[in-house]
Design an enzyme around this catalytic site. Structure first.
Site, short mmCIF file in Angstrom:
data_model
loop_
_atom_site.label_atom_id
_atom_site.label_comp_id
_atom_site.label_asym_id
_atom_site.label_seq_id
_atom_site.Cartn_x
_atom_site.Cartn_y
_atom_site.Cartn_z
N HIS A 1 9.30 -24.28 8.34
CA HIS A 1 8.26 -24.98 9.11
C HIS A 1 6.86 -24.76 8.54
O HIS A 1 6.08 -25.71 8.46
CB HIS A 1 8.28 -24.52 10.57
CG HIS A 1 9.46 -25.05 11.34
ND1 HIS A 1 9.54 -25.02 12.71
CD2 HIS A 1 10.62 -25.62 10.91
CE1 HIS A 1 10.68 -25.57 13.11
NE2 HIS A 1 11.37 -25.92 12.03
N CYS B 1 3.04 -3.14 4.13
CA CYS B 1 2.20 -1.99 4.47
C CYS B 1 2.91 -1.25 5.59
O CYS B 1 4.11 -1.44 5.78
CB CYS B 1 0.77 -2.41 4.80
SG CYS B 1 0.54 -3.42 6.27
N HIS C 1 6.61 -31.28 9.53
CA HIS C 1 6.15 -29.91 9.28
C HIS C 1 5.07 -29.89 8.20
O HIS C 1 4.13 -29.10 8.26
CB HIS C 1 7.33 -29.03 8.87
CG HIS C 1 8.40 -29.00 9.93
ND1 HIS C 1 8.20 -28.45 11.16
CD2 HIS C 1 9.66 -29.53 9.93
CE1 HIS C 1 9.29 -28.60 11.90
NE2 HIS C 1 10.19 -29.25 11.16
N ASP D 1 0.87 -1.18 0.00
CA ASP D 1 0.00 0.00 0.00
C ASP D 1 0.91 1.23 0.00
O ASP D 1 2.15 1.11 -0.08
CB ASP D 1 -1.01 -0.05 1.17
CG ASP D 1 -0.37 0.23 2.53
OD1 ASP D 1 0.87 0.33 2.62
OD2 ASP D 1 -1.12 0.33 3.52
N THR E 1 2.63 -1.51 8.88
CA THR E 1 3.04 -2.42 9.96
C THR E 1 3.29 -3.85 9.49
O THR E 1 3.90 -4.63 10.22
CB THR E 1 1.93 -2.50 11.02
OG1 THR E 1 0.73 -2.98 10.37
CG2 THR E 1 1.67 -1.15 11.66
C1 RB5 Z 1 -2.15 2.76 6.24
O1 RB5 Z 1 -2.19 4.02 6.78
C2 RB5 Z 1 -1.87 1.73 7.31
O2 RB5 Z 1 -3.01 1.52 8.07
C3 RB5 Z 1 -1.40 0.44 6.66
O3 RB5 Z 1 -0.27 0.67 5.91
C4 RB5 Z 1 -1.06 -0.70 7.57
O4 RB5 Z 1 -0.18 -0.33 8.57
C5 RB5 Z 1 -2.19 -1.49 8.06
O5 RB5 Z 1 -2.04 -2.53 8.71
#
Ligand code: RB5
Length: 147
Positions: free
Chosen positions: A97, A64, A132, A7, A66
């Site tokens: 695994h 993304c 596994h 993203d 996180t």
């Molecule tokens: C986008 O702002 C953010 O929410 C996305 O990149 C991500 O971290 C979501 O899990």
């Protein structure tokens, strides 16, 4: 073939990973997004996950902010095992695994140096099979046990 996608929150790390893949002779396909083009993470996760399920790609890398959003979304696609990883050991285990076809990274969590080590560890690892594989089969059987 490796499918890569992010993203807008992961696009800078995506470019760094693409450079690493290029330098190391890996074939990849970039499913977007591009710089300054907003993309909802479930959409790119679905695109890359479906590319893996269809056989268009053997593996996927999703990014993304996180790594959490793309991993939750990719794991909703039947047949997919997507692992959210933030360290090198987990990246290796995800393949050895869990036979994860996709790893998920967070640009706001993992710096580019570590992220490239994670990608390298994942791509250089092989699934160990045996006990596994039995456990991986049990994961996939859960898809047939849905209410
Ligand atoms: C986008 O702002 C953010 O929410 C996305 O990149 C991500 O971290 C979501 O899990």
């Amino acid at each position: 073939m490796i499918g890569i996608g992010s993203d807008h929150g992961g696009v800078t790390l995506k470019e760094a990973i693409k450079e690493f893949l290029n330098q190391n002779g890996y074939e990849f396909k970039d499913y977007g997004t591009q710089k300054d083009v907003p993309m909802d993470y479930p959409d790119i996760a679905e695109t890359v996950a479906r590319a893996v399920v269809s056989g268009e790609c053997d593996k996927g890398i999703l990014i993304c902010g996180t790594g959490i959003g793309v991993s939750i979304a990719a794991n909703k696609i039947d047949g997919i095992r997507a692992a959210h990883v933030t360290d090198v050991f987990s990246a290796k285990m995800a393949k050895e695994h869990n036979d994860a076809q996709i790893i998920c990274l967070g640009e706001r969590i993992t710096g580019p140096g570590l992220a490239l080590e994670i990608v390298k560890a994942y791509l250089e690892s092989e699934h160990l099979g045996g006990r596994h594989q039995r456990r991986v089969d049990k994961i996939m059987a859960l898809e047939r046990k849905r209410d």
